[in-house]
Design an enzyme around this catalytic site. Structure first.
Site, short mmCIF file in Angstrom:
data_model
loop_
_atom_site.label_atom_id
_atom_site.label_comp_id
_atom_site.label_asym_id
_atom_site.label_seq_id
_atom_site.Cartn_x
_atom_site.Cartn_y
_atom_site.Cartn_z
N HIS A 1 98.57 17.69 46.46
CA HIS A 1 99.41 17.52 47.84
C HIS A 1 100.19 18.51 48.74
O HIS A 1 100.65 18.41 49.34
CB HIS A 1 100.17 16.15 47.24
CG HIS A 1 99.52 14.91 47.23
ND1 HIS A 1 97.99 14.76 47.33
CD2 HIS A 1 100.12 14.28 46.87
CE1 HIS A 1 97.94 13.23 47.05
NE2 HIS A 1 99.16 13.12 45.89
N GLU B 1 93.37 6.22 49.52
CA GLU B 1 93.49 7.87 49.99
C GLU B 1 92.78 8.31 50.85
O GLU B 1 91.57 8.51 49.60
CB GLU B 1 94.56 8.06 49.60
CG GLU B 1 95.95 8.24 49.25
CD GLU B 1 96.33 9.43 47.73
OE1 GLU B 1 96.46 10.38 47.16
OE2 GLU B 1 96.61 8.37 47.32
N HIS C 1 99.19 8.94 53.03
CA HIS C 1 100.00 8.03 51.51
C HIS C 1 100.59 7.23 51.11
O HIS C 1 101.90 6.81 51.04
CB HIS C 1 100.56 9.40 50.85
CG HIS C 1 100.69 9.57 49.37
ND1 HIS C 1 100.76 8.41 48.18
CD2 HIS C 1 99.97 9.85 48.46
CE1 HIS C 1 100.76 8.58 47.07
NE2 HIS C 1 99.87 9.72 47.37
C1 GLA Z 1 98.53 10.40 44.26
C2 GLA Z 1 97.80 11.10 43.04
C3 GLA Z 1 98.79 10.75 41.62
C4 GLA Z 1 100.13 10.60 42.31
C5 GLA Z 1 100.41 10.37 43.55
C6 GLA Z 1 102.00 10.15 43.98
O1 GLA Z 1 97.71 9.35 44.62
O2 GLA Z 1 96.28 10.87 43.16
O3 GLA Z 1 97.64 10.76 40.13
O4 GLA Z 1 100.50 11.72 41.22
O5 GLA Z 1 99.60 10.58 44.63
O6 GLA Z 1 102.45 9.74 42.58
#
Ligand code: GLA
Length: 377
Positions: free
Chosen positions: A131, A342, A205
């Protein structure tokens, strides 16, 4: 004389109430959300449509702090997880409601090559980059484009990510427009351009709970994902490169199924993810806006459809939530009490030449649109 005093009085009353309405209107569409540790004031913007759907978004991280959506009886609830205060978002958040970039999802070992040059990114998730790194777009203060924004309707955020930020090449100019439409949609339009070849994969997110944030588990939500394949991952959640058919596996959401129906099956991919935390390869043509997924929560009757131009969808079932985050209204968010859909390119695309490319060249414009559309049944 009497009449003219009366009419002047009425005029004054009307004028005063009109001014106070306007004042109320503006304080309702923008209010302070506090200051970051370096003293920068950030704001909370309210977008609302005529049906009463309302989003409150801060320019810190582009975070959707709340999203009020009516149920089948017309009662609104906040359907996204989040915090009451800016300080909680700054302290520790699992990306609640945030804009994610420069690269949403993981890049293996935080490394990739572009134009014969090896780039090394911040590593913040085991051995991998997640991210956008240590300070991704979810942790920066975005500028508000007042000219392009429409108060109460569309909020346009911009951010310039400097060459070398978190290890990425090129100065990247990013623009994100959030709108609440008359069709009960939260619409997100992304665009970006660069002065040097780089990689871009922007996403959003929000953790949804269509029964209301803090109301418990999301395992009874029914989910449809229009995808015949997904990207299996290794133990660090990096795709192996395979595009596997979902048929006959717990990853098959081509018919609407409760999230919890198969989540504890002894399927190796579910064990690796601690539940669902995978990218689905959408059937819809990449580049055109089309339906990717639909979630339905039967007690409230709320339905959320996700439409996107992106080729992939990360479905994350909130497996890392464990009650340590104290959310809005002092509610502890327990395991799997929110889920994320997402929209994005597949994880680790910069190292997977067979995946759709995430490279952005100078002179080209990155664009992406995602719509979260709400209705009831
Ligand atoms: C995303 C990732 C997950 C986790 C979340 C935040 O969706 O794929 O593995 O890291 O973000 O906790």
């Amino acid at each position: 004389m009497k009449t003219s005093i009366a009419s002047i009085t009425i005029f004054l009353i009307l004028a005063a109430s009109f001014t106070s309405c306007n004042k109320q209107e503006s304080s309702m569409t923008k209010q302070s959300f506090g200051k970051t540790p370096d003293g920068t004031e950030v704001f909370l913007y309210t977008l609302r449509n005529k049906n009463g759907m309302e989003a409150r978004i801060t320019n810190y991280g582009g975070i959707v702090v709340s999203l009020m959506v009516k149920d089948r009886s017309g009662n609104p609830s906040d359907v996204v997880l989040g915090f009451d205060s800016l300080s909680s978002y700054i302290k520790d958040t699992p990306y609640f409601g945030a804009l994610i970039g420069r690269y949403g999802n993981r890049i293996g070992k935080g490394e990739f090559q572009l134009g014969g040059v090896k780039y090394t990114l911040a590593v913040n998730n085991g051995a991998n980059h997640l991210h956008g790194g240590l300070k991704g777009f979810d942790k920066v203060v975005w500028s508000v484009d007042d000219k392009a924004s429409v108060p109460g309707e569309t909020l346009v955020l911009t951010y310039v990510s400097r060459d070398g930020e978190e290890g990425y090449p090129g100065n990247l100019s990013v623009r994100v427009a959030y709108s609440v439409t008359s069709n009960n949609e939260l619409k997100i339009e992304y665009s970006a351009s660069t002065d040097k070849a780089t990689v871009v994969n922007l996403t959003h997110h929000s953790y949804f709970n269509l029964a209301g944030a803090g109301s418990g588990s999301i395992l009874d939500h029914e989910l449809f994902i229009d995808a015949a394949r997904f990207t299996p991952v290794d133990s660090g959640l990096i795709p192996t490169g395979e595009l596997r058919n979902v048929g006959g596996t717990p990853m098959d959401f081509t018919t609407q199924t409760a999230i919890g129906a198969r989540i504890n099956d002894s399927y190796e991919q579910l064990q690796k993810g601690g539940g669902y935390d995978h990218n689905w390869v959408l059937n819809k043509p990449f580049g055109t806006l089309g339906l990717a997924a639909r979630a339905y929560e039967k007690t409230s009757g709320r339905i959320m459809e996700v439409l996107t131009t992106e080729p992939g969808l990360q479905f994350y079932s909130g497996n890392f939530l464990n009650g340590t985050h104290v959310g809005k209204g002092a509610v502890k968010y327990q395991h799997r009490s929110g889920f994320c859909l997402e929209t994005q390119h597949y994880p680790d695309s910069p190292n997977k030449p067979d995946f759709p490319t995430t490279v952005l060249e100078p002179g080209k414009t990155y664009t992406s649109t995602t719509v979260y559309r709400f209705s009831v049944k």
